[in-house]
Design a protein around this motif. Structure first.
Motif, PDB file in Angstrom:
ATOM      1  N   GLY A  65       0.822  -1.208   0.000  1.00  0.00           N
ATOM      2  CA  GLY A  65       0.000   0.000   0.000  1.00  0.00           C
ATOM      3  C   GLY A  65       0.850   1.249   0.000  1.00  0.00           C
ATOM      4  N   LEU A  66       1.811   1.311   0.906  1.00  0.00           N
ATOM      5  CA  LEU A  66       2.648   2.510   0.990  1.00  0.00           C
ATOM      6  C   LEU A  66       3.514   2.650  -0.260  1.00  0.00           C
ATOM      7  N   ASN A  67       3.938   1.516  -0.808  1.00  0.00           N
ATOM      8  CA  ASN A  67       4.774   1.576  -2.004  1.00  0.00           C
ATOM      9  C   ASN A  67       4.021   2.169  -3.178  1.00  0.00           C
ATOM     10  N   ILE A  68       2.719   1.883  -3.245  1.00  0.00           N
ATOM     11  CA  ILE A  68       1.927   2.477  -4.320  1.00  0.00           C
ATOM     12  C   ILE A  68       1.920   3.987  -4.174  1.00  0.00           C
ATOM     13  N   LEU A  69       1.752   4.457  -2.947  1.00  0.00           N
ATOM     14  CA  LEU A  69       1.671   5.900  -2.731  1.00  0.00           C
ATOM     15  C   LEU A  69       3.039   6.558  -2.865  1.00  0.00           C
ATOM     16  N   THR A  70       4.050   5.993  -2.212  1.00  0.00           N
ATOM     17  CA  THR A  70       5.363   6.638  -2.157  1.00  0.00           C
ATOM     18  C   THR A  70       6.254   6.211  -3.320  1.00  0.00           C
ATOM     19  N   GLY A  71       6.279   4.910  -3.585  1.00  0.00           N
ATOM     20  CA  GLY A  71       7.168   4.420  -4.628  1.00  0.00           C
ATOM     21  C   GLY A  71       6.645   4.693  -6.025  1.00  0.00           C
ATOM     22  N   TYR A  72       5.347   4.502  -6.244  1.00  0.00           N
ATOM     23  CA  TYR A  72       4.811   4.681  -7.590  1.00  0.00           C
ATOM     24  C   TYR A  72       4.314   6.104  -7.834  1.00  0.00           C
ATOM     25  N   ALA A  73       3.577   6.676  -6.850  1.00  0.00           N
ATOM     26  CA  ALA A  73       3.008   8.000  -7.102  1.00  0.00           C
ATOM     27  C   ALA A  73       3.854   9.115  -6.513  1.00  0.00           C
ATOM     28  N   GLY A  74       4.905   8.766  -5.761  1.00  0.00           N
ATOM     29  CA  GLY A  74       5.857   9.777  -5.300  1.00  0.00           C
ATOM     30  C   GLY A  74       5.371  10.679  -4.180  1.00  0.00           C
ATOM     31  N   GLN A  75       4.302  10.287  -3.476  1.00  0.00           N
ATOM     32  CA  GLN A  75       3.815  11.120  -2.381  1.00  0.00           C
ATOM     33  C   GLN A  75       4.274  10.496  -1.062  1.00  0.00           C
ATOM     34  N   ILE A 113     -13.409   1.986   3.940  1.00  0.00           N
ATOM     35  CA  ILE A 113     -13.534   3.150   4.829  1.00  0.00           C
ATOM     36  C   ILE A 113     -12.194   3.869   4.938  1.00  0.00           C
ATOM     37  N   THR A 114     -11.127   3.073   5.079  1.00  0.00           N
ATOM     38  CA  THR A 114      -9.801   3.685   5.157  1.00  0.00           C
ATOM     39  C   THR A 114      -9.488   4.451   3.882  1.00  0.00           C
ATOM     40  N   ALA A 115      -9.928   3.903   2.740  1.00  0.00           N
ATOM     41  CA  ALA A 115      -9.678   4.594   1.477  1.00  0.00           C
ATOM     42  C   ALA A 115     -10.326   5.973   1.487  1.00  0.00           C
ATOM     43  N   VAL A 116     -11.570   6.056   2.011  1.00  0.00           N
ATOM     44  CA  VAL A 116     -12.253   7.350   2.066  1.00  0.00           C
ATOM     45  C   VAL A 116     -11.471   8.324   2.952  1.00  0.00           C
ATOM     46  N   VAL A 117     -11.048   7.829   4.139  1.00  0.00           N
ATOM     47  CA  VAL A 117     -10.275   8.684   5.049  1.00  0.00           C
ATOM     48  C   VAL A 117      -8.964   9.106   4.381  1.00  0.00           C
ATOM     49  N   GLY A 118      -8.342   8.146   3.683  1.00  0.00           N
ATOM     50  CA  GLY A 118      -7.078   8.439   3.016  1.00  0.00           C
ATOM     51  C   GLY A 118      -7.233   9.528   1.976  1.00  0.00           C
ATOM     52  N   VAL A 119      -8.327   9.462   1.204  1.00  0.00           N
ATOM     53  CA  VAL A 119      -8.549  10.488   0.185  1.00  0.00           C
ATOM     54  C   VAL A 119      -8.738  11.854   0.841  1.00  0.00           C
ATOM     55  N   ALA A 236      -4.235   7.186  -6.169  1.00  0.00           N
ATOM     56  CA  ALA A 236      -3.086   6.634  -5.441  1.00  0.00           C
ATOM     57  C   ALA A 236      -3.384   6.611  -3.948  1.00  0.00           C
ATOM     58  N   PHE A 237      -3.910   7.717  -3.432  1.00  0.00           N
ATOM     59  CA  PHE A 237      -4.233   7.744  -2.006  1.00  0.00           C
ATOM     60  C   PHE A 237      -5.298   6.707  -1.672  1.00  0.00           C
ATOM     61  N   ALA A 238      -6.319   6.584  -2.533  1.00  0.00           N
ATOM     62  CA  ALA A 238      -7.411   5.657  -2.238  1.00  0.00           C
ATOM     63  C   ALA A 238      -6.918   4.217  -2.245  1.00  0.00           C
ATOM     64  N   VAL A 239      -6.207   3.821  -3.305  1.00  0.00           N
ATOM     65  CA  VAL A 239      -5.756   2.431  -3.400  1.00  0.00           C
ATOM     66  C   VAL A 239      -4.783   2.119  -2.274  1.00  0.00           C
ATOM     67  N   SER A 240      -3.850   3.045  -2.057  1.00  0.00           N
ATOM     68  CA  SER A 240      -2.865   2.833  -1.002  1.00  0.00           C
ATOM     69  C   SER A 240      -3.548   2.696   0.356  1.00  0.00           C
ATOM     70  N   SER A 241      -4.489   3.596   0.650  1.00  0.00           N
ATOM     71  CA  SER A 241      -5.151   3.531   1.951  1.00  0.00           C
ATOM     72  C   SER A 241      -6.005   2.274   2.070  1.00  0.00           C
ATOM     73  N   PHE A 242      -6.570   1.830   0.937  1.00  0.00           N
ATOM     74  CA  PHE A 242      -7.352   0.588   0.981  1.00  0.00           C
ATOM     75  C   PHE A 242      -6.469  -0.559   1.441  1.00  0.00           C
ATOM     76  N   PHE A 243      -5.289  -0.682   0.826  1.00  0.00           N
ATOM     77  CA  PHE A 243      -4.375  -1.762   1.201  1.00  0.00           C
ATOM     78  C   PHE A 243      -3.951  -1.627   2.659  1.00  0.00           C
ATOM     79  N   VAL A 244      -3.579  -0.391   3.024  1.00  0.00           N
ATOM     80  CA  VAL A 244      -3.114  -0.174   4.402  1.00  0.00           C
ATOM     81  C   VAL A 244      -4.238  -0.477   5.391  1.00  0.00           C
ATOM     82  N   GLY A 245      -5.472  -0.104   5.020  1.00  0.00           N
ATOM     83  CA  GLY A 245      -6.616  -0.386   5.885  1.00  0.00           C
ATOM     84  C   GLY A 245      -6.841  -1.878   6.050  1.00  0.00           C
ATOM     85  N   VAL A 246      -6.729  -2.634   4.943  1.00  0.00           N
ATOM     86  CA  VAL A 246      -6.862  -4.091   5.029  1.00  0.00           C
ATOM     87  C   VAL A 246      -5.789  -4.647   5.955  1.00  0.00           C
TER      88      VAL A 246
END
Lengths: 358, 328
Positions: A65-75, A113-119, A236-246
């Motif tokens: 999850g974090l890799n999608i946000l930081t590694g792929y999307a650079g945030q 739910i985590t994805a919504v919070v993440g967004v 990126a935030f939504a997918v990443s937070s979804f994974f992190v939430g899971v």
């Protein structure tokens, strides 16, 4: 000698685009899956699952999850611990409120739910970049933990302020609560990990992933060639937070069984997962696995060697672990900024030539 | 004046004093960021490490005694002497200079030209390393730091305000000392960077690395210099925080608070760090005082971050930061 594409002819576009173009890779992948599902569950005991497999699988999901946000999307995000806490508390509230629904759906909904919070917390990323964003994500970390500690509704007014996972089962097999068998824990984490990794792999090699990488490499340039930065960053935030939430949901419900926000999901967890993706390799699926495995195995290894083998006091060993983790991160950044994944890539390149030099 | 208002005024004053301490930590960040473009996450741990070293030297602790005891089965803890505060401070400052040199020699030199974010992560690694190293070197128990600074209620302010308003303000002597020292430190830094040769070189490097190199300024020397100064600032911050709440791990968490201070003030501005620190200090105290009781208290944990976050949405470079210009 075996590891090369020579002789492995691709006759359709489908073959050409497959995830593992080299035959040995493909075989290795299927063997790994078969061993993980078919053989290991019969041999694992409580120690192996609780010390190694369950944390490895769960951290691997979070690292993906974090890799999608930081590694792929650079945030860069330092709020992973907070988002894991959202997943954990969401799954807890869902498990208690709807006991008749299968826990698999609860975990997925907790991810949603985590994805919504993440967004929501990701929205500032449109204005704030780089370090400023990294620090801004700390706001989500501290605010969310505070929220879960201070609002009794989240922990159902329990006296201790803790949340405890009630017993739930999938197809008649108990997967949460104190009576869970080791292999059941192992399997449910593995199923989620395989699902998440499959999703991540296919998202990152498709159009979505290319948009993320465009934003990472230079967001203004990406915008000029037609990538919508709002959509790319928010997905990126939504997918990443979804994974992190899971990951957070599994961490609480399956692995820990009982959790307290500040202790289980504090800032140190955010850093732990950040380290996993740095050591494993930013922007690499394999790297997320390698980093998670490394960070889970190293403390176990150090503890066995230093405390068990050399008889050091535990606190000294713990401090030593800090030094080693810090030193390794600096070492990796200097010697191989792309982490274990790059080492693996280089090994594969070498293998393709071996044993002939040209 | 009503009781509530006086109380709010007292809270504001105390917030200002806390803000000074945040500003002290933030100052170290700004110095390094300006000179080398590195966002030094380890600044807080540097403060902790400096304070640990100071206490260790002062009380004559044997460095690495736990490690030595664990390996050789000996039982040593202290040298038979105690070091006077002033010598201990000088020695600790020396250790920080040595540390700066090591960081330049073994980390920064190899990371020149890497993307900023890699450097940032390297300093996170450095922070972890130093945390473990400091604990192994000096032990992890909470230590009291006493270098002879005054502390406790300031009687004069209490009496004077009591005579004026009929309500005595509670202000800690230590906070006043901290404010004075911070002011002196900023003044000294300003004079140093304006009038000394090294200071001018430092500003030149901050302005443009390659231009500075081309006129013969040694980048590596400047980096060692600026990390030494940051180490010294960390030592001062460590002394202040340590005298206030004991030398312990949470010191490095307090330093995290310096991050929103920086964001608010702008990463590149020394006045920004000071003013940002004061705003955060006052803001979080007042918020806790006015709104905290309504929503459960302990809002200091997150208020600074959320304030900085909201502020940045409107002004992404902070109050005094240089305008961010992006080129494609």
């Amino acid at each position: 000698m075996f590891y090369r594409e020579a002789g492995d002819f691709k006759t359709s576009y489908r073959d050409d685009n497959q995830t593992f173009p080299i035959r040995l890779d493909r075989a290795g992948y299927w063997v790994a899956i078969a061993v993980a599902f078919g053989i290991v569950p019969f041999f694992v005991n409580d120690y192996w699952v609780n010390a190694i497999f369950a944390p490895f699988f769960i951290y691997a999901i979070a690292a993906l999850g974090l890799n999608i946000l930081t590694g792929y999307a650079g945030q860069v995000s330092l709020g992973t611990g907070g988002f894991m806490a959202v997943g954990a508390y969401a799954v807890y509230k869902l498990m208690v409120a709807f006991p008749e629904i299968n826990i698999i759906f609860h975990v997925l909904m907790a991810g949603g739910i985590t994805a919504v919070v993440g967004v929501l917390f990701g929205l500032p990323s449109l204005r704030i970049k780089g370090f400023y964003l990294a620090v801004a994500t700390l706001a989500s970390q501290f605010f969310l933990i505070w929220l879960f500690n201070k609002v009794p509704w989240f922990y159902n007014y329990s006296a201790s302020g803790q949340i405890n996972a009630p017993e739930r089962s999938v197809f008649g097999i108990i997967v949460t609560g104190p009576n869970t068998e080791a292999w059941a824990k192992y399997l449910i984490c593995l199923v989620f990990l395989v699902g998440v990794a499959w999703m991540a792999r296919n998202l990152t090699r498709g159009m979505t992933g290319r948009k993320w990488m465009g934003i990472r490499d230079m967001d203004i340039a990406a915008e000029i060639i037609g990538v919508n930065p709002l959509m790319a960053k928010m997905t990126a935030f939504a997918v990443s937070s979804f994974f992190v939430g899971v990951a957070g949901a599994l961490f609480f419900a399956v692995y820990l069984g009982a959790a307290e926000a500040g202790e289980s999901f504090g800032i140190s967890k955010s850093f732990l997962i950040l380290f996993m993706i740095i050591i494993g390799g930013l922007g690499s699926i394999f790297g997320s696995f390698a980093g998670a495995a490394f960070m889970v195995l190293m403390p176990v290894f150090l503890k066995n060697v230093l405390v068990g083998g050399m008889g050091w006091p535990t606190d000294l060993a713990a401090h030593f672990e800090f030094m080693i983790v810090g030193g390794l991160i600096v070492f990796f950044l200097i010697v191989e900024p792309h982490g274990l994944a790059q080492l693996w890539r280089l090994t594969k390149e070498k293998l393709r030539l071996w044993p002939f030099p040209h | 004046m009503s009781e509530q208002l006086l109380f709010a005024a007292e809270v504001t004053l105390n917030g200002l004093m806390a803000g000074v301490l945040y500003a002290l930590v933030a100052l170290g960040f700004v110095l390094i960021f300006k000179a080398s473009g590195i966002f030094n996450y380890a600044q807080g741990v540097m403060a902790l490490f400096a304070a640990l070293t100071l206490v260790g030297i002062q009380q004559g602790q044997v460095p690495f005694s736990h490690l030595i005891n664990a390996i050789f089965g000996t039982n040593i803890h202290h040298f038979p002497w105690q070091v006077p505060s002033i010598i201990a401070i000088i020695l600790a400052a020396g250790v920080m200079v040595g540390f700066a040199w090591l960081v330049e020699r073994y980390i920064l030199k190899h990371l020149v030209g890497q993307p900023d974010i890699i450097l940032f992560m390297a300093t996170i690694g450095l922070a972890y390393f130093m945390e473990g190293f400091g604990d192994i070197m000096w032990g992890s128990e909470i230590k009291t730091l006493d270098v002879g600074l005054p502390s406790g209620l300031n009687e004069t302010i209490d009496t004077v305000t009591y005579n004026w308003f009929g309500y005595g303000f509670f202000i800690d002597n230590l906070d006043i000392v901290a404010a004075v020292i911070a002011a002196l430190l900023v003044a000294a830094l300003t004079i140093f960077s304006q009038y000394s040769k090294q200071g001018r070189a430092l500003r030149a490097v901050a302005d443009d690395h390659s231009a500075a190199l081309s006129v013969g300024i040694s980048l590596r020397f400047i980096w060692v210099l600026v990390w030494s100064i940051a180490g010294f600032v960390a030592l001062v911050a460590g002394i202040m925080w340590g005298a206030k709440s004991g030398v312990q791990f949470s010191l490095s968490l307090i330093a995290l608070k310096a991050l929103p201070v920086l964001m608010l003030g702008g990463f590149t501005s020394i006045p920004g760090a000071i003013i940002g620190g004061l705003i955060i200090g006052v803001g979080e105290q007042l918020f806790e005082f006015a709104i905290g009781p309504l929503i459960g208290g302990a809002t200091q944990n997150w208020f600074a971050y959320v304030l900085a976050l909201v502020f940045l949405i409107f002004r992404p470079q902070g109050l005094f930061g240089e305008k961010i210009i992006e080129r494609v």
